[in-house]
Design a protein around this motif. Structure first.
Motif, mmCIF file in Angstrom:
data_model
loop_
_atom_site.group_PDB
_atom_site.id
_atom_site.type_symbol
_atom_site.label_atom_id
_atom_site.label_comp_id
_atom_site.label_asym_id
_atom_site.label_seq_id
_atom_site.Cartn_x
_atom_site.Cartn_y
_atom_site.Cartn_z
ATOM 1 N N GLY A 10 -10.200 6.511 -8.297
ATOM 2 C CA GLY A 10 -9.015 7.309 -8.617
ATOM 3 C C GLY A 10 -9.166 8.145 -9.872
ATOM 4 O O GLY A 10 -8.340 9.039 -10.143
ATOM 5 N N GLY A 11 -10.234 7.864 -10.652
ATOM 6 C CA GLY A 11 -10.481 8.648 -11.869
ATOM 7 C C GLY A 11 -9.414 8.453 -12.917
ATOM 8 O O GLY A 11 -8.648 7.476 -12.909
ATOM 9 N N ALA A 12 -9.323 9.406 -13.819
ATOM 10 C CA ALA A 12 -8.377 9.309 -14.934
ATOM 11 C C ALA A 12 -6.932 9.341 -14.451
ATOM 12 O O ALA A 12 -6.044 8.758 -15.085
ATOM 13 N N GLU A 13 -6.694 10.009 -13.333
ATOM 14 C CA GLU A 13 -5.328 10.107 -12.803
ATOM 15 C C GLU A 13 -4.942 8.871 -11.991
ATOM 16 O O GLU A 13 -3.763 8.675 -11.673
ATOM 17 N N HIS A 14 -5.928 8.042 -11.622
ATOM 18 C CA HIS A 14 -5.686 6.827 -10.838
ATOM 19 C C HIS A 14 -4.946 7.123 -9.531
ATOM 20 O O HIS A 14 -4.072 6.372 -9.094
ATOM 21 N N VAL A 15 -5.321 8.232 -8.897
ATOM 22 C CA VAL A 15 -4.683 8.647 -7.639
ATOM 23 C C VAL A 15 -5.765 8.861 -6.592
ATOM 24 O O VAL A 15 -6.819 9.436 -6.869
ATOM 25 N N LEU A 16 -5.487 8.403 -5.373
ATOM 26 C CA LEU A 16 -6.428 8.519 -4.262
ATOM 27 C C LEU A 16 -5.622 8.749 -2.988
ATOM 28 O O LEU A 16 -4.709 7.971 -2.681
ATOM 29 N N PHE A 17 -5.928 9.826 -2.277
ATOM 30 C CA PHE A 17 -5.212 10.168 -1.031
ATOM 31 C C PHE A 17 -3.697 10.262 -1.252
ATOM 32 O O PHE A 17 -2.896 9.899 -0.384
ATOM 33 N N GLY A 18 -3.303 10.736 -2.419
ATOM 34 C CA GLY A 18 -1.885 10.937 -2.718
ATOM 35 C C GLY A 18 -1.131 9.691 -3.120
ATOM 36 O O GLY A 18 0.077 9.744 -3.352
ATOM 37 N N LEU A 19 -1.830 8.549 -3.203
ATOM 38 C CA LEU A 19 -1.221 7.282 -3.616
ATOM 39 C C LEU A 19 -1.964 6.743 -4.831
ATOM 40 O O LEU A 19 -3.114 7.110 -5.081
ATOM 41 N N ILE B 162 0.828 -1.205 0.000
ATOM 42 C CA ILE B 162 0.000 0.000 0.000
ATOM 43 C C ILE B 162 0.866 1.260 0.000
ATOM 44 O O ILE B 162 0.647 2.193 -0.790
ATOM 45 N N LEU B 163 1.856 1.288 0.879
ATOM 46 C CA LEU B 163 2.610 2.520 1.127
ATOM 47 C C LEU B 163 3.825 2.702 0.233
ATOM 48 O O LEU B 163 4.294 3.835 0.046
ATOM 49 N N ILE B 164 4.344 1.604 -0.312
ATOM 50 C CA ILE B 164 5.564 1.695 -1.129
ATOM 51 C C ILE B 164 5.190 1.688 -2.606
ATOM 52 O O ILE B 164 4.583 0.734 -3.100
ATOM 53 N N GLU B 165 5.533 2.725 -3.313
ATOM 54 C CA GLU B 165 5.249 2.804 -4.743
ATOM 55 C C GLU B 165 6.406 2.198 -5.545
ATOM 56 O O GLU B 165 7.540 2.143 -5.088
ATOM 57 N N GLY B 166 6.095 1.744 -6.745
ATOM 58 C CA GLY B 166 7.129 1.183 -7.611
ATOM 59 C C GLY B 166 7.263 -0.320 -7.446
ATOM 60 O O GLY B 166 6.407 -1.000 -6.872
#
Length: 442
Positions: free
Chosen positions: A402-411, A336-340
């Motif tokens: 997340g919509g078109a940007e696929h972002v929610l709460f900064g993640l 959840i918290l680690i991107e990439g």
């Protein structure tokens, strides 16, 4: 090892052959489970569906369990384990063969209905095979025996994943991408889309037809085989009313909470595996490559199940369930918290900790259930698989938020969606700890 403690013998009777035959069924439903998981992403592209609607594949698949588990148990109470297995195999084959007209009609609804009927058969098989394995030997080794039999479930799952990754996904024309890694299917004309859709649905159809033929062969083998009698089959359970059985099960705290834990476990398992492809897709990885991460996850799952079966000789299964629940929760927090890529590795690593959960919860829940009540008790545990129908739809809805940007709460929204499996693993950990403490008190 003494005869008494052997997982294959009890009171001088060997159950090796029937255990081998029944264990093969675990691989059959494992194949169906895990060739279906990547189909959510495939149908989303081919039929141009939002993630929430595409996840109805899982709703149909696991909804079949919820619909048929109780009727399957009542059928087995009336007849026997062998009859339940044969009816399950017949329904499995019918559902698989319905993929032929579904592909011809190019109907997403038809595919969902086919899977729904196919899982009627799986509900019969799981309601039958799990308690049958528990009964083929001594009670003290029943949970270990079920863990061993369940170890062959991921072998079928790996086969399903291999077929998906090596045969189905690479041959989907709809997944072709441009130089920037973007899927080009949505930019094509309607005529071009129709041709691609016809081709891709045929690619999806063929593996199900093949497994349907294999299921028919198993039907013939088991129809000709004599199955051993067990305490459940020797007892006329019809003399015990369903109302009495339901009352006994409801007042059994370990069993009652086990059904709840099983609901959350299956929900977590299906969410983890179904949306690995979506998680990888957010990182720019195509479906074929993403499915390889699913295969790695299943390989960890398989190897860990053998490890867990071995550890149960030395560590109480209830405590081991809690420890593995904590491990799964930590790995889920990482994804959840680690991107990439590191987040993807954490997501794959969850499978190591999930390995022992289903059979261990199942075995613990039925451990102190009266043999008269086992069939219906098993049915509710199988019915709890409906968690795999409900929760993925919610996870798909979170991803769509997340919509078109696929972002929610900064993640990334797909990362945030794994909050649902995290909650599930915390529930399972709590169940393991409560059962362990209850054992100590006893």
């Amino acid at each position: 090892m003494s005869q008494k403690s052997s997982i294959f013998r009890h009171n001088g009777v060997s159950y090796v052959v029937p255990i081998i035959v029944i264990t093969s069924l675990f691989a059959l439903w494992g194949f169906a489970n895990d060739i279906t998981n990547p189909m959510v992403a495939a149908f989303q592209t081919i039929m141009e569906l939002p993630a929430r609607q595409a996840s109805l594949i899982q709703f149909a698949f696991y909804g079949g369990y919820a619909t048929m588990a109780i009727p399957a148990a009542l059928f087995i109470r009336r007849y026997n384990y062998k009859s339940g297995i044969l009816l399950g195999l017949a329904l499995y084959a019918i559902g698989a063969f319905l993929f032929i007209p579904a592909a011809a009609q190019q109907s997403f609804t038809f595919f969902c209905c086919s899977l729904y009927i196919l899982t009627f058969g799986l509900a019969f098989l799981e309601t039958t095979a799990n308690p049958f394995i528990l009964s083929l030997g001594s009670k003290e080794t029943s949970t270990r025996r079920l863990n061993l039999a369940q170890a062959f479930n991921p072998m079928g799952s790996l086969s399903g994943m291999a077929v998906a990754s090596l045969i189905v996904l690479p041959n989907l024309w709809s997944d072709r991408r441009d130089e920037a890694g973007q899927i080009i299917f949505g930019t094509l004309s309607e005529a071009e889309k129709a041709d691609i859709r016809l081709h891709d649905l045929a690619v999806i159809r063929d593996p199900y037809v093949c497994i349907g033929l294999i299921v028919l062969i198993m039907f013939i083998v088991i129809a000709l085989m004599k199955m051993p009698k067990t305490q459940q089959t020797e007892t006329k359970t019809g003399h015990v009313s369903v109302r009495t059985t339901l009352s006994n099960l409801f007042h059994n705290t370990i069993y009652r909470e086990g059904v709840i834990a099983q609901f959350f476990y299956v929900a977590a398992q299906i969410m983890v595996w179904t949306f690995i492809i979506h998680y990888a897709d957010h990182l720019g990885i195509n479906k074929t490559t993403a499915q390889m991460y699913n295969i790695v996850a299943m390989s960890l799952f398989l190897s860990s199940r053998f490890i867990a079966t071995f550890l149960m000789k030395y560590v109480n299964g209830r405590l081991l369930l809690a420890i593995f629940g904590i491990g799964a929760a930590v790995a889920t927090t990482g994804c959840i918290l680690i991107e990439g890529m590191m987040g993807l590795y954490c997501l794959v690593g969850i499978s190591f900790f999930m390995s022992l959960m289903f059979p261990t919860i199942y075995g613990i829940a039925l451990e102190n259930v009266d043999p008269y009540d086992t069939t219906l008790g098993a049915a509710f545990l199988v019915m709890a698989i409906v968690g795999g129908a409900c929760m993925p739809v919610l996870q798909g809805a979170i991803i769509d938020m997340g919509g078109a940007e696929h972002v929610l709460f900064g993640l990334p929204s797909v990362n945030v969606s794994y909050v649902l499996p995290l909650i599930c693993f915390l529930v399972i950990t709590l169940y393991g700890l409560r059962c362990y403490k209850a054992r100590d008190r006893k």
